[in-house]
Design a protein around this motif. Structure first.
Motif, PDB file in Angstrom:
ATOM      1  N   CYS A 138       0.464  -1.280  -0.084  1.00 12.49           N
ATOM      2  CA  CYS A 138       0.462  -0.072   0.062  1.00 12.49           C
ATOM      3  C   CYS A 138       0.700   1.137   0.279  1.00 12.49           C
ATOM      4  N   HIS A 142       0.203   3.032  -3.352  1.00 13.38           N
ATOM      5  CA  HIS A 142      -1.728   3.942  -3.457  1.00 13.38           C
ATOM      6  C   HIS A 142      -1.088   5.075  -2.966  1.00 13.38           C
ATOM      7  N   CYS A 215      -8.418   2.370  -0.819  1.00 12.82           N
ATOM      8  CA  CYS A 215      -7.551   1.467  -1.304  1.00 12.82           C
ATOM      9  C   CYS A 215      -7.981   0.030  -1.394  1.00 12.82           C
ATOM     10  N   CYS A 217      -6.926  -1.845  -0.547  1.00 12.65           N
ATOM     11  CA  CYS A 217      -6.026  -2.800   0.626  1.00 12.65           C
ATOM     12  C   CYS A 217      -6.790  -2.952   2.328  1.00 12.65           C
TER      13      CYS A 217
HETATM   14 ZN   LIG Z   1      -3.388   0.625  -0.786  1.00 12.77          ZN
END
Ligand SMILES: [Zn+2]
Length: 238
Positions: A138, A142, A215, A217
């Motif tokens: 991440c 992101h 995101c 994640c």
């Molecule tokens: Zn992420």
């Protein structure tokens, strides 16, 4: 969200182990900013947060982004089950509250006599490895806005209420970005009507919207808990 005053990992242990560990341990108050464990320091105690929430970093609390959170779903010091004596991550208290503290010596004594306890910790350690892997990916893949949305959802889950205290300065530190970047991203989330923020008080107004801004994640992280921990209850309303 109804309050759940317990620790999910602890509750996954056999009743005998829970009884022994409860008798050996003590409920302690943890204070915001308190350092519980320096990176690579010897594990002196195992903490099972009940209302407190911890932030784990790869390096010292002053530097290095966060790689994992530990709240009422987990524990600090579970690596003792691997036979290691040192905690690889530094841990600081993000949200003040109560935790059950058990000395490493008492914990290891209980581990030696219970394969079921070891199995439960192995499952949690597997989830921990997945959380760290997700966070590392991440961090590099992101954008700040979607990472901020994910991090607010993680806090929301563990706070078990819609309002919680968090500063832009703290968020910048755990996300490993500049404070200005957090302020810009938070302003956007506020403009969308997902959150309101004033003087360190965060209020989640639209959890579903925040999930849409996050995101992938966040979902990956929750799925890892759900797969690995049999009594995991997603704490926030989806
Ligand atoms: Zn992420």
């Amino acid at each position: 969200m109804k309050p759940v005053l317990r620790n999910l990992l602890f509750e996954s242990f056999p009743a005998t182990d829970r009884g022994e560990l409860s008798a050996a341990g003590r409920e302690v108050k943890l204070h915001v900013g308190q350092t519980l464990q320096g990176s690579q320091h010897r594990i002196a105690d195992v903490y099972f947060p009940i209302t407190a929430c911890l932030s784990l970093h790869a390096r010292s609390p002053e530097g290095g982004p966060e790689v994992m959170m530990v709240g009422f779903e987990g524990a600090l010091g579970a690596q003792l089950a691997l036979g290691v004596a040192a905690q690889p991550l530094a841990a600081t208290v993000e949200s003040p509250g109560i935790a059950l503290r058990v000395s490493a010596a008492d914990f290891c004594r209980q581990l030696d006599g219970s394969s079921a306890l070891r199995d439960a910790l192995d499952a949690y350690l597997d989830v921990m490895i997945q959380q760290v892997s997700i966070s590392c990916g991440c961090l590099h893949a992101h954008q700040v806005g979607e990472r901020l949305a994910r991090r607010l959802l993680m806090s929301h889950d563990r706070a078990r209420r819609h309002e919680f205290h968090v500063t832009h300065e703290f968020l910048a530190k755990v996300l490993g970005v500049r404070r200005a970047g957090v302020s810009t991203a938070a302003t956007q989330l506020q403009r969308e009507g997902f959150i309101s923020y004033q003087r360190g008080e965060m209020h989640v107004l639209d959890r579903r919207g925040l999930q849409g801004a996050s995101c992938s994640c966040y979902a990956s992280s929750r799925n890892a808990y759900a797969r690995g921990m049999r009594n995991f209850e997603p704490p926030g309303a989806p």
